[in-house]
Motif scaffolding. Structure first.
Motif, short mmCIF file in Angstrom:
data_model
loop_
_atom_site.label_atom_id
_atom_site.label_comp_id
_atom_site.label_asym_id
_atom_site.label_seq_id
_atom_site.Cartn_x
_atom_site.Cartn_y
_atom_site.Cartn_z
N ASP A 164 1.05 -1.22 -0.08
CA ASP A 164 0.10 -0.02 -0.23
C ASP A 164 0.84 1.35 -0.04
OD1 ASP A 164 -2.47 -1.38 0.06
OD2 ASP A 164 -2.27 -1.70 2.38
N SER A 165 0.13 2.45 0.26
CA SER A 165 0.94 3.51 -0.06
C SER A 165 1.70 3.86 1.25
CB SER A 165 -0.12 4.75 -0.16
OG SER A 165 -0.61 4.55 -1.16
N PRO A 166 3.00 4.19 1.06
CA PRO A 166 3.70 4.60 2.20
C PRO A 166 3.70 5.85 3.15
CG PRO A 166 5.01 4.97 0.33
CD PRO A 166 3.39 4.54 -0.14
N SER A 167 4.14 6.03 4.38
CA SER A 167 4.09 7.34 4.82
C SER A 167 5.56 7.57 5.50
CB SER A 167 2.95 7.26 6.15
OG SER A 167 3.55 6.20 7.30
N GLN A 168 5.79 8.68 5.53
CA GLN A 168 7.21 9.06 5.95
C GLN A 168 7.06 9.82 7.51
OE1 GLN A 168 9.45 11.76 3.61
NE2 GLN A 168 11.24 10.90 4.16
N GLN A 169 7.89 9.04 8.32
CA GLN A 169 7.49 9.51 9.86
C GLN A 169 9.07 9.62 10.24
OE1 GLN A 169 5.87 6.40 12.07
NE2 GLN A 169 3.94 6.30 10.63
N SER A 170 9.51 11.15 10.30
CA SER A 170 10.96 11.62 10.44
C SER A 170 12.05 11.02 9.58
CB SER A 170 11.14 11.11 11.86
OG SER A 170 12.48 11.61 12.45
N THR A 171 12.88 10.05 9.98
CA THR A 171 13.99 9.40 9.39
C THR A 171 13.43 8.02 8.74
OG1 THR A 171 14.98 8.60 11.08
CG2 THR A 171 15.66 11.00 10.40
N THR A 172 11.99 7.59 8.75
CA THR A 172 11.70 6.26 8.53
C THR A 172 10.53 6.50 7.55
OG1 THR A 172 12.69 5.53 10.58
CG2 THR A 172 10.99 4.21 9.22
N TRP A 173 10.58 5.51 6.59
CA TRP A 173 9.31 5.34 5.61
C TRP A 173 8.60 4.08 6.45
CZ3 TRP A 173 7.55 8.21 1.76
CH2 TRP A 173 8.31 9.09 1.39
N VAL A 174 7.24 4.10 6.45
CA VAL A 174 6.74 2.98 6.95
C VAL A 174 5.52 2.31 5.70
CG1 VAL A 174 4.70 1.89 8.36
CG2 VAL A 174 6.61 3.71 9.23
N VAL A 175 5.72 1.28 5.11
CA VAL A 175 5.07 0.78 3.98
C VAL A 175 4.27 -0.35 4.33
CG1 VAL A 175 5.08 -0.12 1.85
CG2 VAL A 175 7.22 1.49 2.62
N PRO A 176 2.76 -0.07 4.37
CA PRO A 176 1.93 -1.29 4.78
C PRO A 176 2.05 -2.10 3.85
CG PRO A 176 0.86 0.87 5.06
CD PRO A 176 2.16 0.96 4.22
N ALA A 177 1.53 -3.45 4.10
CA ALA A 177 1.51 -4.55 3.17
C ALA A 177 0.66 -5.86 3.83
CB ALA A 177 2.99 -5.05 2.59
N SER A 178 0.24 -6.59 2.82
CA SER A 178 -0.79 -7.77 3.42
C SER A 178 -0.59 -8.71 2.34
CB SER A 178 -2.05 -7.10 3.82
OG SER A 178 -2.87 -6.75 2.53
N ASP B 3 -2.04 -13.57 2.18
CA ASP B 3 -2.77 -14.36 3.00
C ASP B 3 -2.16 -14.82 4.35
OD1 ASP B 3 -4.54 -14.48 0.68
OD2 ASP B 3 -3.48 -16.51 -0.10
N ASP B 4 -1.10 -14.46 4.65
CA ASP B 4 -0.56 -14.77 5.97
C ASP B 4 -0.72 -13.73 7.15
OD1 ASP B 4 0.49 -17.34 5.14
OD2 ASP B 4 2.41 -16.40 4.30
N GLY B 5 -1.18 -12.54 6.53
CA GLY B 5 -1.29 -11.37 7.48
C GLY B 5 -0.98 -10.13 7.07
N GLU B 6 -0.71 -9.17 7.95
CA GLU B 6 -0.58 -7.94 7.52
C GLU B 6 0.98 -7.58 8.09
OE1 GLU B 6 -3.73 -5.58 9.39
OE2 GLU B 6 -5.29 -5.93 7.73
N TYR B 7 1.51 -6.52 7.50
CA TYR B 7 2.87 -6.21 7.82
C TYR B 7 3.10 -4.58 7.70
CZ TYR B 7 2.92 -11.15 6.03
OH TYR B 7 2.50 -12.39 5.90
N ASN B 8 4.08 -4.27 8.22
CA ASN B 8 4.59 -3.02 8.20
C ASN B 8 6.06 -3.12 7.69
OD1 ASN B 8 2.45 -1.15 8.38
ND2 ASN B 8 2.99 -0.78 10.73
N VAL B 9 6.53 -2.48 6.64
CA VAL B 9 8.07 -2.55 6.42
C VAL B 9 8.59 -1.25 6.56
CG1 VAL B 9 9.89 -3.00 4.44
CG2 VAL B 9 7.34 -4.09 4.23
N HIS B 10 9.60 -1.24 7.65
CA HIS B 10 10.07 0.06 8.08
C HIS B 10 11.50 0.18 7.40
CE1 HIS B 10 7.66 0.71 11.81
NE2 HIS B 10 7.25 -0.61 11.53
N ILE B 11 11.60 1.25 6.73
CA ILE B 11 12.81 1.66 5.69
C ILE B 11 13.46 3.04 6.19
CG2 ILE B 11 13.56 2.02 3.62
CD1 ILE B 11 10.94 1.01 2.53
#
Length: 203
Positions: free
Chosen positions: A166-180, A182-190
């Motif tokens: 899904d669409s990412p959001s930027q939080q200070s020095t980190t990008w957070v990218v939601p994803a999902s 069949d096994d569940g939901e995730y946040n990818v922290h970059i």
């Protein structure tokens, strides 16, 4: 000035920066861009080869999308072989008058465009080779598209290649990218400076 600029890509933030620089030059010079990904299959396992190929093709798609956004003519190519020999060959075949390469120079990193490759290409071609490397403290991930690309790559490497990103959001020095998937939901922290990614399973 320039009429045809060759940009080898490998899916790294440094190569993405090279694409950005090449697009800027192409816009100023009214030139066209040719993005090249070289599949170097030597001494690679099948799974590793597949991940690298997917990463390279996404980098080509990203280069095409960015060129189209700026109205810059672009061609993309996937080739197989030794990176140095293949880049030099395409430089001649395409009659490119400039090669723009992003280099990382990090030991042990499985990337096509390390510093030694750029140096050897420079010795084999008769046109200028411009190399770009991220400076200290500089952000390597500076767009939502780049954050999504890195998230997809990390999800593939952790066994979630089919996850919807899904669409990412930027939080200070980190990008957070939601994803999902069949096994569940995730946040990818970059980390926006280094490009390092970590997958957090939310359940």
């Amino acid at each position: 000035m320039y009429t045809r600029i060759l940009v080898p890509v490998d899916g790294s933030p440094e190569a993405a920066r090279a694409v950005s620089h090449a697009l800027g030059l192409a816009k100023l010079a009214d030139a066209e861009i040719h993005a090249l990904y070289v599949e170097n299959t030597a001494e690679k396992e099948d799974d590793e080869e597949s991940v690298d190929a997917d990463r390279g093709r996404r980098a080509l798609e990203d280069a095409r999308e960015r060129a189209d956004e700026h109205g810059i003519p672009v061609e993309t190519t996937v080739a197989e072989g030794d990176p140095v020999e293949t880049i030099a060959e395409y430089t001649d075949t395409l009659r490119s008058d400039l090669v723009v390469m992003g280099t990382h120079g990090r030991e042990g990193v499985n990337r096509l465009l390390n510093g030694s490759v750029a140096e050897r290409v420079g010795r084999q071609v008769s046109v200028p080779v411009m190399t770009l490397r991220l400076g200290h403290g500089e952000q390597s991930v500076n767009s939502p598209l780049e954050a999504q690309r890195i998230a997809r790559e990390k999800l593939e490497l952790t066994g979630h290649g089919g996850a919807v990103v899904d669409s990412p959001s930027q939080q200070s020095t980190t990008w957070v990218v939601p994803a999902s998937d069949d096994d569940g939901e995730y946040n990818v922290h970059i980390d926006s400076a280094s490009g390092r990614a970590n997958v957090v399973h939310l359940g």
